[in-house]
Write an enzyme that holds these catalytic residues in place. Structure first.
Site, PDB file in Angstrom:
ATOM      1  N   GLU A   1      -0.678  20.610  26.716  1.00  0.00           N
ATOM      2  CA  GLU A   1       0.340  21.306  26.021  1.00  0.00           C
ATOM      3  C   GLU A   1       0.522  20.872  24.577  1.00  0.00           C
ATOM      4  O   GLU A   1       0.442  19.947  24.028  1.00  0.00           O
ATOM      5  CB  GLU A   1       1.634  20.841  26.653  1.00  0.00           C
ATOM      6  CG  GLU A   1       3.000  21.567  26.412  1.00  0.00           C
ATOM      7  CD  GLU A   1       4.187  21.004  26.825  1.00  0.00           C
ATOM      8  OE1 GLU A   1       5.294  21.039  26.167  1.00  0.00           O
ATOM      9  OE2 GLU A   1       4.226  21.078  28.248  1.00  0.00           O
TER      10      GLU A   1
ATOM     11  N   GLU B   1      -1.190  16.645  29.264  1.00  0.00           N
ATOM     12  CA  GLU B   1       0.058  16.789  30.299  1.00  0.00           C
ATOM     13  C   GLU B   1      -0.230  15.817  31.627  1.00  0.00           C
ATOM     14  O   GLU B   1      -0.962  14.986  31.421  1.00  0.00           O
ATOM     15  CB  GLU B   1      -0.020  18.188  30.738  1.00  0.00           C
ATOM     16  CG  GLU B   1       1.319  18.945  30.002  1.00  0.00           C
ATOM     17  CD  GLU B   1       2.586  18.476  30.620  1.00  0.00           C
ATOM     18  OE1 GLU B   1       2.726  17.790  31.664  1.00  0.00           O
ATOM     19  OE2 GLU B   1       3.444  18.822  29.533  1.00  0.00           O
TER      20      GLU B   1
ATOM     21  N   GLU C   1       6.480  27.009  25.844  1.00  0.00           N
ATOM     22  CA  GLU C   1       5.650  25.958  26.228  1.00  0.00           C
ATOM     23  C   GLU C   1       4.369  26.162  27.155  1.00  0.00           C
ATOM     24  O   GLU C   1       4.459  25.789  28.313  1.00  0.00           O
ATOM     25  CB  GLU C   1       6.543  24.882  26.701  1.00  0.00           C
ATOM     26  CG  GLU C   1       7.487  24.142  25.848  1.00  0.00           C
ATOM     27  CD  GLU C   1       8.528  23.082  26.559  1.00  0.00           C
ATOM     28  OE1 GLU C   1       8.382  22.900  27.607  1.00  0.00           O
ATOM     29  OE2 GLU C   1       9.217  22.398  25.594  1.00  0.00           O
TER      30      GLU C   1
ATOM     31  N   GLU D   1      16.683  26.340  29.134  1.00  0.00           N
ATOM     32  CA  GLU D   1      15.190  26.175  29.410  1.00  0.00           C
ATOM     33  C   GLU D   1      14.785  26.877  30.637  1.00  0.00           C
ATOM     34  O   GLU D   1      15.381  26.269  31.662  1.00  0.00           O
ATOM     35  CB  GLU D   1      14.748  24.900  29.333  1.00  0.00           C
ATOM     36  CG  GLU D   1      13.206  24.623  29.489  1.00  0.00           C
ATOM     37  CD  GLU D   1      12.910  23.191  29.638  1.00  0.00           C
ATOM     38  OE1 GLU D   1      11.679  22.769  29.952  1.00  0.00           O
ATOM     39  OE2 GLU D   1      13.816  22.381  29.711  1.00  0.00           O
TER      40      GLU D   1
ATOM     41  N   HIS E   1       7.563  26.889  30.151  1.00  0.00           N
ATOM     42  CA  HIS E   1       8.752  26.937  30.111  1.00  0.00           C
ATOM     43  C   HIS E   1       9.298  27.762  28.813  1.00  0.00           C
ATOM     44  O   HIS E   1       8.549  27.698  28.052  1.00  0.00           O
ATOM     45  CB  HIS E   1       9.179  25.684  30.006  1.00  0.00           C
ATOM     46  CG  HIS E   1       8.783  24.682  31.025  1.00  0.00           C
ATOM     47  ND1 HIS E   1       8.927  23.285  31.030  1.00  0.00           N
ATOM     48  CD2 HIS E   1       8.139  24.884  32.220  1.00  0.00           C
ATOM     49  CE1 HIS E   1       8.373  22.625  32.240  1.00  0.00           C
ATOM     50  NE2 HIS E   1       8.170  23.702  32.839  1.00  0.00           N
TER      51      HIS E   1
ATOM     52  N   GLU F   1       1.023  25.678  28.982  1.00  0.00           N
ATOM     53  CA  GLU F   1       0.260  24.733  29.298  1.00  0.00           C
ATOM     54  C   GLU F   1      -1.044  25.370  29.626  1.00  0.00           C
ATOM     55  O   GLU F   1      -1.209  26.496  30.131  1.00  0.00           O
ATOM     56  CB  GLU F   1       0.965  23.940  30.390  1.00  0.00           C
ATOM     57  CG  GLU F   1       2.219  23.013  30.127  1.00  0.00           C
ATOM     58  CD  GLU F   1       2.692  22.445  31.356  1.00  0.00           C
ATOM     59  OE1 GLU F   1       3.608  21.579  31.073  1.00  0.00           O
ATOM     60  OE2 GLU F   1       2.693  22.874  32.419  1.00  0.00           O
TER      61      GLU F   1
ATOM     62  N   ASP G   1      -8.386  55.453  23.207  1.00  0.00           N
ATOM     63  CA  ASP G   1      -8.394  56.267  24.578  1.00  0.00           C
ATOM     64  C   ASP G   1      -7.650  55.262  25.336  1.00  0.00           C
ATOM     65  O   ASP G   1      -8.083  54.257  25.856  1.00  0.00           O
ATOM     66  CB  ASP G   1      -9.781  56.260  24.997  1.00  0.00           C
ATOM     67  CG  ASP G   1      -9.972  56.896  26.358  1.00  0.00           C
ATOM     68  OD1 ASP G   1      -8.794  57.136  26.888  1.00  0.00           O
ATOM     69  OD2 ASP G   1     -10.910  57.024  27.037  1.00  0.00           O
TER      70      ASP G   1
ATOM     71  N   ARG H   1      12.588  27.256  33.392  1.00  0.00           N
ATOM     72  CA  ARG H   1      11.146  26.649  33.961  1.00  0.00           C
ATOM     73  C   ARG H   1      10.041  27.236  34.716  1.00  0.00           C
ATOM     74  O   ARG H   1       8.898  26.738  35.001  1.00  0.00           O
ATOM     75  CB  ARG H   1      11.884  25.374  34.520  1.00  0.00           C
ATOM     76  CG  ARG H   1      12.436  24.375  33.390  1.00  0.00           C
ATOM     77  CD  ARG H   1      13.059  23.088  34.009  1.00  0.00           C
ATOM     78  NE  ARG H   1      12.016  22.261  34.658  1.00  0.00           N
ATOM     79  CZ  ARG H   1      11.214  21.368  34.153  1.00  0.00           C
ATOM     80  NH1 ARG H   1      11.641  21.157  32.588  1.00  0.00           N
ATOM     81  NH2 ARG H   1      10.454  20.800  34.531  1.00  0.00           N
TER      82      ARG H   1
ATOM     83  N   ARG I   1      15.390  17.877  36.193  1.00  0.00           N
ATOM     84  CA  ARG I   1      14.355  18.677  36.036  1.00  0.00           C
ATOM     85  C   ARG I   1      13.840  19.450  37.152  1.00  0.00           C
ATOM     86  O   ARG I   1      12.883  20.203  37.163  1.00  0.00           O
ATOM     87  CB  ARG I   1      13.241  17.867  35.271  1.00  0.00           C
ATOM     88  CG  ARG I   1      13.589  17.577  33.963  1.00  0.00           C
ATOM     89  CD  ARG I   1      12.366  16.728  33.442  1.00  0.00           C
ATOM     90  NE  ARG I   1      12.648  16.090  32.041  1.00  0.00           N
ATOM     91  CZ  ARG I   1      12.427  16.831  30.877  1.00  0.00           C
ATOM     92  NH1 ARG I   1      11.618  18.117  30.899  1.00  0.00           N
ATOM     93  NH2 ARG I   1      12.673  16.310  29.648  1.00  0.00           N
TER      94      ARG I   1
END
Length: 442
Positions: free
Chosen positions: A194, A187, A130, A331, A243, A132, A52, A333, A314
């Site tokens: 992680e 982390e 990745e 990557e 990420h 976390e 359903d 992020r 970063r």
């Protein structure tokens, strides 16, 4: 591994499997399932199991509720934590009674975007996610508290990292289920963890994220802990991201690599990144889908809030990891683990493909720490911010032809409606901070 119908029927008998969970994902990213006894397995493998759809968030109205589950045979796995009355699972695509794919099935939406990539000559989108998570203690009734299970930090180990045993058992369970685990660690924030698993094609990666969440929560509960993928569960510490490392292939060739380029990046990679940056504000409602998501995307906690890229820095939302050749990748992020992984990968892919189609110019990299730049400096450098809240993100999404096309009319309308309701409930609440701030002041 690849399985045939006959393989699955044989394994189920040999391993004494008693029940099978036919799993699928609703629009908000929640795993749903229909559990059947093994006597109905052959019927399910013949795509004849109905459910359903009107009871599932973002699916269909009650007058058109009948839907079918089409199992992906390659997702067959037996849950290792159930020893008696063994239980297996199959991840399913959702189909309409006329045997056409359901337009609102998140897995189907990702497949549709991958089909577009295939038509452009790309044979695979590889993704290394990745996600976390935090581990919280539970009370005597098993309900989560706000007390973290440890006070460890980045790469800490026992006895400071009290989640080590739980995390190790999660890794062993994932390996039993076919994951190739590359690393696991504590982390930055207390109670935050992680576990990195090997990249895969986009559909498999999204399936793995859903399986990963289920395993983490199940094993944590066995340790008397509560695992949460909430992006920002506590004020004053880092939030949890997801990420997404991604690359496009043609056969065995990584189309993001060019050895003649000083950064080793092909024009395709640069166009793709330009598309991601161009549409980042528009797809944020999908990659960062909750009110809470935007409390992670603030300066000072390592989460990207600025739409820029760098090969090393970063602080922007896109980083280029150092590996080259087949491992060359982008990557992204800003996504967080509350995102529906199928929809998140779909909109990022769609944005990147738009950059390739239109050969969008990639802005210059930002190799300075954006967090310490003034607003005037960011404007001068042409660095936009991601949306500051869910309402702003929804407004950006609804105006984007590329992102609305990726979702399709059905998913867009239902997702937007659900999130508007979420925002309105949040907006009208009176929060503890307000009482503490204003109760005696006024």
């Amino acid at each position: 591994m690849s399985f045939s119908k006959e393989d699955i029927l044989r394994i189920a008998k040999e391993e004494n499997v008693r029940f099978i969970r036919l799993q699928f994902t609703d629009l908000l990213g929640t795993i749903k399932n229909v559990e059947i006894p093994v006597s109905q397995l052959e019927k399910a493998l013949d795509n004849k199991m109905m459910f359903d759809g009107s009871s599932i968030e973002g699916y269909v109205r009650i007058e058109e509720s009948d839907m079918y589950l089409f199992p992906d045979l390659d997702t067959w796995v037996i849950f290792p934590w159930v020893t008696d009355s063994r239980v297996a699972r199959l991840i399913c695509d959702v189909y309409m009674p006329d045997q056409t794919p359901f337009a609102g099935d998140p897995r189907g939406i990702l497949k549709r975007c991958l089909k577009e990539a295939e038509e452009m000559g790309f044979t695979a989108m590889n993704v290394g996610p990745e996600p976390e998570f935090f581990l919280f203690k539970t009370d005597e009734r098993g309900n989560p508290t706000t007390e973290l299970n440890d006070q460890g930090g980045y790469f800490d180990l026992a006895p400071t990292d009290l989640g080590e045993n739980c995390r190790r058992e999660i890794v062993l369970t994932l390996e039993e289920m076919g994951f190739e685990i590359e690393a696991s660690h504590h982390e930055v924030a207390s109670g935050q963890h992680e576990i990195d698993f090997k990249y895969a094609d986009a559909i498999t990666a999204a399936d793995q994220i859903q399986t990963f969440k289920l395993v983490v929560k199940t094993v944590a509960r066995q340790h008397g802990l509560h695992a949460t993928f909430m992006p920002k569960p506590l004020f004053g510490i880092n939030g949890s991201g997801m990420h997404a490392h991604q690359s496009l292939f043609k056969g065995k060739e990584n189309m993001f690599y060019d050895e003649s380029d000083k950064l080793g990046l092909s024009k395709t990679a640069r166009y793709y990144m330009a598309g991601i940056l161009k549409h980042a504000r528009a797809f944020a409602a999908i990659t960062n889908p909750t009110v809470n998501s935007y409390k992670r995307l603030v300066p000072g906690y390592e989460a990207p809030c600025y739409v820029a890229w760098s090969a090393s820095n970063r602080s922007p939302m896109i980083r280029i990891p150092a590996s080259r050749g087949l491992s060359t990748r982008v990557e992204v992020r800003n996504p967080d683990p509350a995102a529906n992984p199928y929809l998140a990968l779909a909109v990022m892919l769609k944005a990147g493909l738009d950059g390739i189609k239109r050969k969008l110019d990639l802005p210059a990299p930002i190799d300075r720490n954006i967090y310490v730049m003034s607003e005037e400096e960011r404007i001068e450098e042409g660095i936009p911010s991601l949306p500051s809240d869910l309402k702003e993100a929804l407004s950006e999404m609804i105006r984007s032809h590329v992102i609305t096309e990726a979702l399709g009319e059905h998913a867009l309308a239902h997702f937007y409606e659900l999130k508007e309701i979420e925002w309105d409930i949040y907006r009208t609440q009176v929060h503890e901070w307000e009482r503490a701030q204003y109760m005696t002041l006024y």
